[in-house]
Design a protein around this motif. Structure first.
Motif, PDB file in Angstrom:
ATOM      1  N   GLY A 156       1.740  10.756  -8.757  1.00 26.00           N
ATOM      2  CA  GLY A 156       1.478   9.499  -8.065  1.00 26.00           C
ATOM      3  C   GLY A 156       2.548   9.069  -7.066  1.00 26.00           C
ATOM      4  O   GLY A 156       2.412   8.035  -6.415  1.00 26.00           O
ATOM      5  N   GLU A 157       3.599   9.846  -6.924  1.00 23.10           N
ATOM      6  CA  GLU A 157       4.621   9.506  -5.928  1.00 23.10           C
ATOM      7  C   GLU A 157       4.124   9.905  -4.539  1.00 23.10           C
ATOM      8  O   GLU A 157       3.292  10.778  -4.444  1.00 23.10           O
ATOM      9  N   PRO A 158       4.603   9.308  -3.450  1.00 22.62           N
ATOM     10  CA  PRO A 158       5.620   8.258  -3.398  1.00 22.62           C
ATOM     11  C   PRO A 158       5.128   6.877  -3.874  1.00 22.62           C
ATOM     12  O   PRO A 158       5.961   6.039  -4.166  1.00 22.62           O
ATOM     13  N   GLY A 159       3.803   6.623  -3.935  1.00 22.35           N
ATOM     14  CA  GLY A 159       3.306   5.396  -4.540  1.00 22.35           C
ATOM     15  C   GLY A 159       3.928   4.134  -3.964  1.00 22.35           C
ATOM     16  O   GLY A 159       3.991   3.980  -2.740  1.00 22.35           O
ATOM     17  N   ILE A 160       4.407   3.260  -4.874  1.00 25.52           N
ATOM     18  CA  ILE A 160       4.960   1.980  -4.391  1.00 25.52           C
ATOM     19  C   ILE A 160       6.258   2.187  -3.600  1.00 25.52           C
ATOM     20  O   ILE A 160       6.757   1.261  -2.977  1.00 25.52           O
ATOM     21  N   PHE A 161       6.779   3.415  -3.602  1.00 27.26           N
ATOM     22  CA  PHE A 161       7.998   3.695  -2.833  1.00 27.26           C
ATOM     23  C   PHE A 161       7.688   4.373  -1.494  1.00 27.26           C
ATOM     24  O   PHE A 161       8.573   4.938  -0.861  1.00 27.26           O
ATOM     25  N   SER A 162       6.425   4.310  -1.059  1.00 28.65           N
ATOM     26  CA  SER A 162       6.013   5.018   0.168  1.00 28.65           C
ATOM     27  C   SER A 162       6.862   4.646   1.377  1.00 28.65           C
ATOM     28  O   SER A 162       7.239   5.516   2.162  1.00 28.65           O
ATOM     29  N   ALA A 163       7.148   3.359   1.543  1.00 28.55           N
ATOM     30  CA  ALA A 163       7.947   2.949   2.707  1.00 28.55           C
ATOM     31  C   ALA A 163       9.378   3.468   2.555  1.00 28.55           C
ATOM     32  O   ALA A 163       9.982   3.947   3.524  1.00 28.55           O
ATOM     33  N   ARG A 164       9.901   3.423   1.313  1.00 25.32           N
ATOM     34  CA  ARG A 164      11.296   3.834   1.090  1.00 25.32           C
ATOM     35  C   ARG A 164      11.527   5.309   1.361  1.00 25.32           C
ATOM     36  O   ARG A 164      12.616   5.708   1.765  1.00 25.32           O
ATOM     37  N   TRP A 165      10.508   6.146   1.149  1.00 22.03           N
ATOM     38  CA  TRP A 165      10.682   7.583   1.414  1.00 22.03           C
ATOM     39  C   TRP A 165      10.976   7.860   2.894  1.00 22.03           C
ATOM     40  O   TRP A 165      11.431   8.935   3.242  1.00 22.03           O
ATOM     41  N   ALA A 166      10.683   6.872   3.756  1.00 21.51           N
ATOM     42  CA  ALA A 166      10.944   7.073   5.188  1.00 21.51           C
ATOM     43  C   ALA A 166      12.390   6.738   5.547  1.00 21.51           C
ATOM     44  O   ALA A 166      12.799   6.924   6.702  1.00 21.51           O
ATOM     45  N   GLY A 167      13.169   6.265   4.568  1.00 26.47           N
ATOM     46  CA  GLY A 167      14.595   6.009   4.793  1.00 26.47           C
ATOM     47  C   GLY A 167      14.841   4.779   5.646  1.00 26.47           C
ATOM     48  O   GLY A 167      13.906   4.114   6.091  1.00 26.47           O
ATOM     49  N   PRO A 168      16.130   4.491   5.891  1.00 31.67           N
ATOM     50  CA  PRO A 168      16.487   3.259   6.606  1.00 31.67           C
ATOM     51  C   PRO A 168      15.955   3.228   8.033  1.00 31.67           C
ATOM     52  O   PRO A 168      15.754   2.155   8.607  1.00 31.67           O
ATOM     53  N   THR A 169      15.734   4.403   8.636  1.00 29.89           N
ATOM     54  CA  THR A 169      15.231   4.416  10.022  1.00 29.89           C
ATOM     55  C   THR A 169      13.701   4.347  10.064  1.00 29.89           C
ATOM     56  O   THR A 169      13.107   4.384  11.133  1.00 29.89           O
ATOM     57  N   LYS A 170      13.069   4.242   8.882  1.00 28.14           N
ATOM     58  CA  LYS A 170      11.600   4.150   8.787  1.00 28.14           C
ATOM     59  C   LYS A 170      10.922   5.281   9.560  1.00 28.14           C
ATOM     60  O   LYS A 170       9.971   5.073  10.315  1.00 28.14           O
ATOM     61  N   ASP A 171      11.443   6.482   9.370  1.00 34.61           N
ATOM     62  CA  ASP A 171      10.932   7.659  10.064  1.00 34.61           C
ATOM     63  C   ASP A 171       9.964   8.386   9.122  1.00 34.61           C
ATOM     64  O   ASP A 171      10.394   9.039   8.162  1.00 34.61           O
ATOM     65  N   PHE A 172       8.661   8.266   9.425  1.00 32.47           N
ATOM     66  CA  PHE A 172       7.674   8.847   8.511  1.00 32.47           C
ATOM     67  C   PHE A 172       7.547  10.352   8.642  1.00 32.47           C
ATOM     68  O   PHE A 172       6.954  10.995   7.771  1.00 32.47           O
ATOM     69  N   THR A 173       8.153  10.941   9.680  1.00 29.94           N
ATOM     70  CA  THR A 173       8.220  12.407   9.725  1.00 29.94           C
ATOM     71  C   THR A 173       9.091  12.886   8.565  1.00 29.94           C
ATOM     72  O   THR A 173       8.780  13.877   7.898  1.00 29.94           O
ATOM     73  N   ILE A 174      10.156  12.139   8.280  1.00 23.14           N
ATOM     74  CA  ILE A 174      11.029  12.473   7.138  1.00 23.14           C
ATOM     75  C   ILE A 174      10.233  12.354   5.838  1.00 23.14           C
ATOM     76  O   ILE A 174      10.265  13.239   4.977  1.00 23.14           O
ATOM     77  N   ALA A 175       9.474  11.244   5.689  1.00 22.40           N
ATOM     78  CA  ALA A 175       8.721  11.012   4.442  1.00 22.40           C
ATOM     79  C   ALA A 175       7.659  12.092   4.247  1.00 22.40           C
ATOM     80  O   ALA A 175       7.482  12.619   3.142  1.00 22.40           O
TER      81      ALA A 175
ATOM     82  N   SER B 170       0.830  -1.193   0.000  1.00 20.67           N
ATOM     83  CA  SER B 170       0.000   0.000   0.000  1.00 20.67           C
ATOM     84  C   SER B 170       0.864   1.242   0.000  1.00 20.67           C
ATOM     85  O   SER B 170       2.077   1.173   0.175  1.00 20.67           O
ATOM     86  N   GLY B 171       0.222   2.375  -0.188  1.00 18.83           N
ATOM     87  CA  GLY B 171       0.992   3.607  -0.159  1.00 18.83           C
ATOM     88  C   GLY B 171       0.150   4.804  -0.518  1.00 18.83           C
ATOM     89  O   GLY B 171      -1.037   4.691  -0.846  1.00 18.83           O
ATOM     90  N   LEU B 172       0.800   5.947  -0.454  1.00 18.63           N
ATOM     91  CA  LEU B 172       0.163   7.233  -0.717  1.00 18.63           C
ATOM     92  C   LEU B 172       0.522   7.694  -2.124  1.00 18.63           C
ATOM     93  O   LEU B 172       1.710   7.728  -2.475  1.00 18.63           O
ATOM     94  N   GLU B 173      -0.488   8.043  -2.922  1.00 19.58           N
ATOM     95  CA  GLU B 173      -0.241   8.579  -4.269  1.00 19.58           C
ATOM     96  C   GLU B 173      -0.709  10.032  -4.293  1.00 19.58           C
ATOM     97  O   GLU B 173      -1.882  10.312  -4.026  1.00 19.58           O
ATOM     98  N   VAL B 174       0.206  10.935  -4.603  1.00 14.58           N
ATOM     99  CA  VAL B 174      -0.120  12.367  -4.609  1.00 14.58           C
ATOM    100  C   VAL B 174      -0.223  12.828  -6.068  1.00 14.58           C
ATOM    101  O   VAL B 174       0.732  12.670  -6.846  1.00 14.58           O
ATOM    102  N   ASN B 175      -1.386  13.376  -6.433  1.00 15.39           N
ATOM    103  CA  ASN B 175      -1.644  13.731  -7.844  1.00 15.39           C
ATOM    104  C   ASN B 175      -0.577  14.659  -8.411  1.00 15.39           C
ATOM    105  O   ASN B 175      -0.049  14.414  -9.501  1.00 15.39           O
ATOM    106  N   ALA B 176      -0.265  15.725  -7.679  1.00 16.49           N
ATOM    107  CA  ALA B 176       0.664  16.728  -8.212  1.00 16.49           C
ATOM    108  C   ALA B 176       2.103  16.210  -8.268  1.00 16.49           C
ATOM    109  O   ALA B 176       2.965  16.841  -8.876  1.00 16.49           O
ATOM    110  N   LEU B 177       2.359  15.057  -7.656  1.00 20.75           N
ATOM    111  CA  LEU B 177       3.701  14.439  -7.727  1.00 20.75           C
ATOM    112  C   LEU B 177       3.668  13.218  -8.648  1.00 20.75           C
ATOM    113  O   LEU B 177       4.461  12.286  -8.477  1.00 20.75           O
TER     114      LEU B 177
END
Ligand code: IMP
Length: 201
Positions: free
Chosen positions: A85-104, A76-83
């Motif tokens: 559809g990103e982060p899309g299937i990369f939603s977890a990866r945007w949080a980086g290795p520490t899985k910090d969703f404040t960063i994402a 699952s993930g978040l798709e943003v129209n103006a981006l």
């Protein structure tokens, strides 16, 4: 016709505690005993699919063949129209290795900058796989918009950023029952239950 789930035990093919909790809550009324891949000590497969469903199938199949039990995966993930559809299937990866969703979430807001179009959706693909390789897949969406600053601590992932259409609270501010009544995961679950759990429905 979809294959029916007839066992008592189901492996949840996710290492994400937020998802495992929500899936357990959604399956609770059906009397299914769940165990996560983390509890079984199974590794995370490489998610190199190009769609949510492709990644859900990779995870469900890996868990079913390694455990010898039916397994359910959620991608699952978040798709943003103006981006686009990103982060899309990369939603977890945007949080980086520490899985910090404040960063994402901060990155989503940074890339959105002063775009007027704040529309977004959450998508959830669910795959139920059996050890013999058979799979049944479903997907659900919830539409809404991205807000800033983040609000609420009740959900997980990008919940504090997302306001579903027709509501004022973010998913992070809502009680779990309210989110479950309208979420992408709930929608995909409804399809899964209707197709594969008819006797319990
Ligand atoms: P994956 O499906 O494990 O690759 O990760 C999907 C990511 O999307 C999660 O780690 C969350 O950050 C995000 N996500 C998926 N569903 C939700 C949700 O219901 N609320 C908030 N974020 C979510």
């Amino acid at each position: 016709m979809a294959r029916q789930f007839s066992g008592e035990k189901l492996v949840i093919a996710s290492h994400n505690q937020g998802k495992v909790r929500e899936i357990g809550e959604l399956l609770a009324p059906f009397g299914v005993e769940t165990i996560s891949v983390a509890e079984l000590g199974l590794p995370e497969p490489v998610e190199d699919g190009k769609t949510f469903i492709a990644n859900a199938e990779i995870k469900a199949l890996a868990a079913a063949s390694k455990s010898g039990l039916p397994a359910l995966a959620d991608d699952s993930g978040l798709e943003v129209n103006a981006l686009s559809g990103e982060p899309g299937i990369f939603s977890a990866r945007w949080a980086g290795p520490t899985k910090d969703f404040t960063i994402a979430m901060t990155e989503v807001n940074r890339q959105l900058a002063d775009h007027e179009d704040r529309r977004a959706n959450f998508t959830c693909a669910l795959t139920l796989a059996w050890p013999d390789g058979h799979m049944e897949s479903f997907d659900g969406k919830v539409f809404g918009s991205v807000t800033w600053p983040m609000r609420g601590k009740k959900g997980f992932g990008y919940d504090p950023l997302f306001i579903p259409e027709g509501h004022q609270q973010t998913f992070g501010e809502m009680e779990p029952e309210a989110k479950h009544a309208m979420s992408h995961r709930a929608e995909a679950f409804k399809q899964l239950i209707d197709a594969c759990f008819p006797k319990n429905g």
